[in-house]
Design a protein around this motif. Structure first.
Motif, PDB file in Angstrom:
ATOM      1  N   GLN B 230     -26.162  28.612 -36.740  1.00  0.00           N
ATOM      2  CA  GLN B 230     -26.667  29.986 -36.660  1.00  0.00           C
ATOM      3  C   GLN B 230     -26.308  30.746 -37.928  1.00  0.00           C
ATOM      4  N   ASP B 231     -27.249  31.528 -38.377  1.00  0.00           N
ATOM      5  CA  ASP B 231     -27.040  32.410 -39.525  1.00  0.00           C
ATOM      6  C   ASP B 231     -27.039  33.832 -38.993  1.00  0.00           C
ATOM      7  N   SER B 232     -25.946  34.552 -39.226  1.00  0.00           N
ATOM      8  CA  SER B 232     -25.846  35.905 -38.665  1.00  0.00           C
ATOM      9  C   SER B 232     -26.879  36.848 -39.248  1.00  0.00           C
ATOM     10  N   GLU B 233     -27.451  36.490 -40.402  1.00  0.00           N
ATOM     11  CA  GLU B 233     -28.460  37.346 -41.022  1.00  0.00           C
ATOM     12  C   GLU B 233     -29.879  36.980 -40.596  1.00  0.00           C
ATOM     13  N   ALA B 234     -30.034  35.876 -39.885  1.00  0.00           N
ATOM     14  CA  ALA B 234     -31.376  35.408 -39.545  1.00  0.00           C
ATOM     15  C   ALA B 234     -32.016  36.318 -38.497  1.00  0.00           C
ATOM     16  N   PRO B 235     -33.332  36.598 -38.610  1.00  0.00           N
ATOM     17  CA  PRO B 235     -34.014  37.428 -37.609  1.00  0.00           C
ATOM     18  C   PRO B 235     -34.144  36.722 -36.253  1.00  0.00           C
ATOM     19  N   LEU B 236     -33.953  35.414 -36.241  1.00  0.00           N
ATOM     20  CA  LEU B 236     -34.095  34.673 -34.990  1.00  0.00           C
ATOM     21  C   LEU B 236     -32.753  34.065 -34.608  1.00  0.00           C
ATOM     22  N   ILE B 237     -32.524  33.998 -33.309  1.00  0.00           N
ATOM     23  CA  ILE B 237     -31.342  33.290 -32.830  1.00  0.00           C
ATOM     24  C   ILE B 237     -31.813  32.133 -31.963  1.00  0.00           C
ATOM     25  N   LEU B 238     -31.251  30.983 -32.214  1.00  0.00           N
ATOM     26  CA  LEU B 238     -31.639  29.779 -31.484  1.00  0.00           C
ATOM     27  C   LEU B 238     -30.767  29.654 -30.251  1.00  0.00           C
ATOM     28  N   GLU B 239     -31.412  29.428 -29.088  1.00  0.00           N
ATOM     29  CA  GLU B 239     -30.638  29.482 -27.844  1.00  0.00           C
ATOM     30  C   GLU B 239     -30.462  28.133 -27.180  1.00  0.00           C
ATOM     31  N   ARG B 240     -31.518  27.317 -27.234  1.00  0.00           N
ATOM     32  CA  ARG B 240     -31.426  26.049 -26.521  1.00  0.00           C
ATOM     33  C   ARG B 240     -32.471  25.113 -27.081  1.00  0.00           C
ATOM     34  N   GLY B 241     -32.167  23.795 -27.130  1.00  0.00           N
ATOM     35  CA  GLY B 241     -33.170  22.880 -27.644  1.00  0.00           C
ATOM     36  C   GLY B 241     -32.948  21.472 -27.147  1.00  0.00           C
ATOM     37  N   THR B 242     -34.046  20.741 -26.961  1.00  0.00           N
ATOM     38  CA  THR B 242     -33.977  19.344 -26.534  1.00  0.00           C
ATOM     39  C   THR B 242     -35.068  18.555 -27.235  1.00  0.00           C
ATOM     40  N   ALA B 243     -34.860  17.250 -27.264  1.00  0.00           N
ATOM     41  CA  ALA B 243     -35.905  16.352 -27.767  1.00  0.00           C
ATOM     42  C   ALA B 243     -35.769  15.038 -27.022  1.00  0.00           C
ATOM     43  N   LEU B 244     -36.919  14.412 -26.751  1.00  0.00           N
ATOM     44  CA  LEU B 244     -36.928  13.103 -26.079  1.00  0.00           C
ATOM     45  C   LEU B 244     -36.903  12.026 -27.158  1.00  0.00           C
ATOM     46  N   VAL B 245     -35.900  11.162 -27.068  1.00  0.00           N
ATOM     47  CA  VAL B 245     -35.657  10.184 -28.127  1.00  0.00           C
ATOM     48  C   VAL B 245     -35.537   8.791 -27.538  1.00  0.00           C
ATOM     49  N   THR B 246     -36.144   7.839 -28.234  1.00  0.00           N
ATOM     50  CA  THR B 246     -35.941   6.426 -27.908  1.00  0.00           C
ATOM     51  C   THR B 246     -35.631   5.720 -29.206  1.00  0.00           C
ATOM     52  N   GLY B 247     -34.370   5.384 -29.389  1.00  0.00           N
ATOM     53  CA  GLY B 247     -33.980   4.689 -30.611  1.00  0.00           C
ATOM     54  C   GLY B 247     -34.275   5.528 -31.834  1.00  0.00           C
ATOM     55  N   THR B 248     -35.246   5.081 -32.625  1.00  0.00           N
ATOM     56  CA  THR B 248     -35.566   5.813 -33.858  1.00  0.00           C
ATOM     57  C   THR B 248     -36.799   6.706 -33.705  1.00  0.00           C
TER      58      THR B 248
END
Lengths: 168, 394
Positions: B230-248
Motif C-alpha cells: 500500500q502507498d499512503s499517497e495512492a488514490p486507491l486502497i487495495l482491500e482484497r484479492g485472489t487468483a486461481l492458480v495451477t502450477g505456472t
C-alpha cells in the motif's frame, strides 16, 4: 507422396479449425487446406459454428473451455475415423475460441518446431502468442488490457519503443 | 493434363507471391501495401517512410509479415511533441494481426522532424483482398502540456501520460544526483540502475485462452490470496484479492479496491507480482481489468477479466510454482485527466524498485549511459528540463 494430396480426416480438420494441433501438423494441414476447396469448406463450417456459439448468450454456469478440454481428451482416446456428424457435434460442444480459417504458428526463430509440450491430457488449453525474436532478451509484461507489452531500444537514435501485441 | 494444370497453378501461385513480396516491400507513398495515415487533428506530416527491410512470407493460409522500417514525421503544430502511439493493423480478428507501437520521450518542437522505428511481426490470412497489407495510423500524440490529439481508440493518451509522469519523476531523480555530485554521482546512479535492472528476476509470460485453469501436473487449481503493497499517497486502497492458480498458470486476478481520493477516478493500473517458493518476486506486469473502471469518490470496485497466463522464469528450463502473489497501485488517472504514479521514494521504501521494471525513461537513459557515457545522459536531461544553466555540483 505429398501429404497435401490426401484429405485430412474430419477430426483433424475440426481440430485444425480450433487451432488445436501441434505446430508441424497445423503447417502440413494448412498447406493442404489452402489449396483444397473441399477441406476449406469443412474448416469454414466448423469455424462458423464456433463463431455462432461465441455470439450467443453464455449459458449460466457452463464452462465451455473445460468442456472443450474434456472433449479433446476424449478425442485423443477415440478410435476409428470421425464421421462428419461427430465432427460437428465436437465443435458445437467445444465452443473453442480460435481465430481464422487457416492458422500458422509463428515461432521466434522462424523454425517450425512443436510448441511446448501439450502431451499431458490434463494440461490447460493454450493459444500462446509468441514474442518475436528481435525482442529476445527484452521481457514481455502483461498490461491492464491483457496485451503483451515489449520494450526495445534503438541505439542509433536513443529512442525507446513500447510495442503492445493485442489478442483478437 | 494433370501435370500441366499443376504447373500452371504453380506458376500462378509463384507470380502472386512475387507480386505480394515485391509490392509490399516498398514504403513509398505510392506503394499501397504499407499505408501510413495521419488522422485529422493530428499536427504531424509524414516526411518519409522506409520499409525496404520488411519481408512478407506466405506460410500455409497466412501471410507472415516481418515489418521492419521507419517513418519520419514533421511536427507542424504548436506545443512540443512528447510521445506518440501508432496503431498497426494487418487483420483485426487474427492473432498477431494487431499491435500498437508507442514512442515515449520524444522531444520535437514545432517544425522539427523525428523518426519512429517499427519492428514487429504480424500475421494476416490469405488470400489478400485489395488494399494495403498493413495500415499504420497515428492513434494519439502527446504534447509537453500533457494534452493529446488523435482518435485515441487504444487509450494511448492515458498510457502516454503515465509514462511521461514516470519519466519526469525519474529524470528529476537523476538530475538531482547530477546536481549534487556531478558526473561521478550521475554515473554511480546509472550503474546502480543497471545493476538493479540486471538483477531483477524476469518472467516469460504467455497469454493463454479463456476460462479457468484446469488440473495439470501441479494438481488441482488453488486459490491464492493477495498481499498488498500500500502507498499512503495512492488514490486507491487495495482491500482484497485472489487468483486461481495451477502450477505456472494463473487466471487474471480479482482485486477489490476502494477510491479514497476526494474525486472521481477514471482509469487505473495495478501492478501484479508473483512469488516463488524461495520468496523471489517477479513482475508480471499489470493485473488485467475489463469493463468500465470509473469510480466515484468512496466507491468500491472489483477487477476481473478473462484470460489465463502461463508464467515461467526467463531462461529457466524447469517450471516455477507460484507460491504467492502481491499487488500495488501502479497508476491512477483522475477525472480531470491528471495522472498519479508512485513517487520514487515510495518505490524505494517498499522495495518495489527491486522487483518491478524501471520506467521506460530510466531504461532509455541507462541504455544511453551504457552506449555513450554520462555526457550523453546529461545532454538528454538538459533537453527535457529547463535546466539549461544547470551546473554540476562540487
Amino acid at each position: 507422396m505429398s501429404t497435401s494430396n490426401r484429405h485430412p480426416d474430419e477430426r483433424k480438420l475440426s481440430l485444425f479449425a480450433a487451432e488445436d494441433l501441434a505446430a508441424w501438423e497445423r503447417w502440413l494441414i494448412g498447406r493442404h487446406v489452402a489449396k483444397c476447396p473441399e477441406c476449406i469448406a469443412v474448416v469454414s463450417a466448423h469455424s462458423r459454428v464456433r463463431a455462432q456459439l461465441l455470439a450467443e448468450s453464455p449459458v449460466p454456469q457452463a464452462d465451455f473451455k473445460a468442456l472443450a478440454h474434456r472433449i479433446r481428451v476424449e478425442a485423443a482416446h477415440a478410435t476409428g475415423p470421425a464421421t462428419r456428424e461427430r465432427g460437428w457435434r465436437w465443435t458445437a460442444a467445444a465452443g473453442l475460441a480460435a481465430a481464422a480459417i487457416a492458422v500458422v504458428l509463428v515461432l521466434p526463430d522462424g523454425s517450425l518446431e512443436a510448441p511446448p509440450s501439450r502431451q499431458a491430457e490434463s494440461e490447460p488449453s493454450e493459444s500462446p502468442l509468441q514474442v518475436p525474436v528481435f525482442y529476445e532478451g527484452m521481457e514481455a509484461q502483461v498490461t491492464a488490457e491483457g496485451t503483451l507489452s515489449v520494450r526495445s531500444f534503438h541505439p542509433g537514435s536513443g529512442v525507446m519503443t513500447v510495442t503492445d501485441y493485442y489478442m483478437p | 493434363m494433370k501435370r500441366s494444370s499443376c504447373s500452371c497453378l504453380g506458376l500462378a501461385l509463384a507470380a502472386t507471391l512475387a507480386c505480394v513480396a515485391a509490392t509490399a516491400q516498398s514504403g513509398s507513398e505510392a506503394d499501397p501495401k504499407i499505408a501510413v495515415e495521419i488522422p485529422d487533428g493530428v499536427p504531424l506530416r509524414v516526411v518519409a517512410t522506409d520499409f525496404d527491410q520488411s519481408e512478407f512470407e506466405p506460410r500455409g493460409g497466412a501471410l507472415v509479415i516481418e515489418l521492419a522500417g521507419s517513418i519520419r514525421f514533421r511536427h507542424e503544430g504548436g506545443d512540443a511533441v512528447r510521445a506518440m502511439t501508432l496503431a498497426v493493423n494487418a487483420h483485426e480478428r487474427m492473432m498477431g494481426g494487431r499491435a500498437a507501437v508507442s514512442i515515449p520521450s520524444l522531444h520535437a518542437p514545432r517544425g522539427e522532424e523525428f523518426q519512429v522505428h517499427v519492428n514487429l511481426r504480424m500475421l494476416r490470412p490469405l488470400p489478400l483482398p485489395p488494399g494495403p497489407v498493413v495500415r499504420i495510423a497515428a492513434d494519439a500524440v502527446l504534447f509537453d502540456t500533457l494534452a493529446a490529439a488523435g482518435p485515441d481508440r487504444l487509450d494511448s493518451a492515458r498510457k502516454m501520460r503515465v509514462r511521461e509522469m514516470e519519466a519526469r519523476r525519474d529524470r528529476e531523480f537523476f538530475l538531482t544526483r547530477w546536481r549534487a555530485g556531478g558526473r561521478d554521482e550521475l554515473a554511480s546512479a546509472m550503474q546502480a540502475s543497471l545493476r538493479r535492472q540486471a538483477g531483477r528476476p524476469r518472467l516469460d509470460v504467455r497469454l493463454g485462452g479463456e476460462g479457468p485453469a484446469t488440473a495439470g501436473a501441479f494438481g488441482s487449481p488453488r486459490e491464492i490470496q493477495f498481499a498488498f503493497v500500500q502507498d499512503s499517497e495512492a488514490p486507491l486502497i487495495l482491500e482484497r484479492g485472489t487468483a486461481l492458480v495451477t502450477g505456472t498458470v494463473s487466471d487474471a486476478p480479482r482485486i477489490l479496491l476502494r477510491n479514497r481520493a476526494g474525486r472521481g477516478v477514471r482509469r487505473f493500473e495495478l501492478g501484479w507480482l508473483v512469488h516463488d517458493r524461495a520468496g523471489k518476486a517477479y513482475s508480471v506486469g499489470s493485473a488485467p481489468v475489463e469493463g468500465e473502471t470509473r469510480l466515484a469518490a468512496g466507491q468500491r470496485f472489483e477487477t476481473g477479466a478473462g484470460g489465463r497466463f502461463e508464467i515461467r522464469p526467463s531462461g529457466a528450463s524447469g517450471s516455477m510454482e507460484i507460491e504467492a502473489m502481491s499487488a500495488y497501485v501502479r497508476s491512477v488517472q483522475l477525472d480531470d485527466e491528471s495522472v498519479w504514479v508512485p513517487s520514487r521514494a515510495a518505490l524505494e521504501e517498499s522495495l518495489l524498485l527491486d522487483s518491478v521494471p524501471v520506467s521506460v525513461e530510466e531504461q532509455r537513459l541507462s541504455q544511453l549511459y551504457r552506449q555513450r557515457g554520462p555526457a550523453a545522459v546529461v545532454e538528454e536531461l538538459r533537453r527535457f528540463t529547463s535546466d539549461e544553466d544547470g551546473a554540476p555540483g562540487p
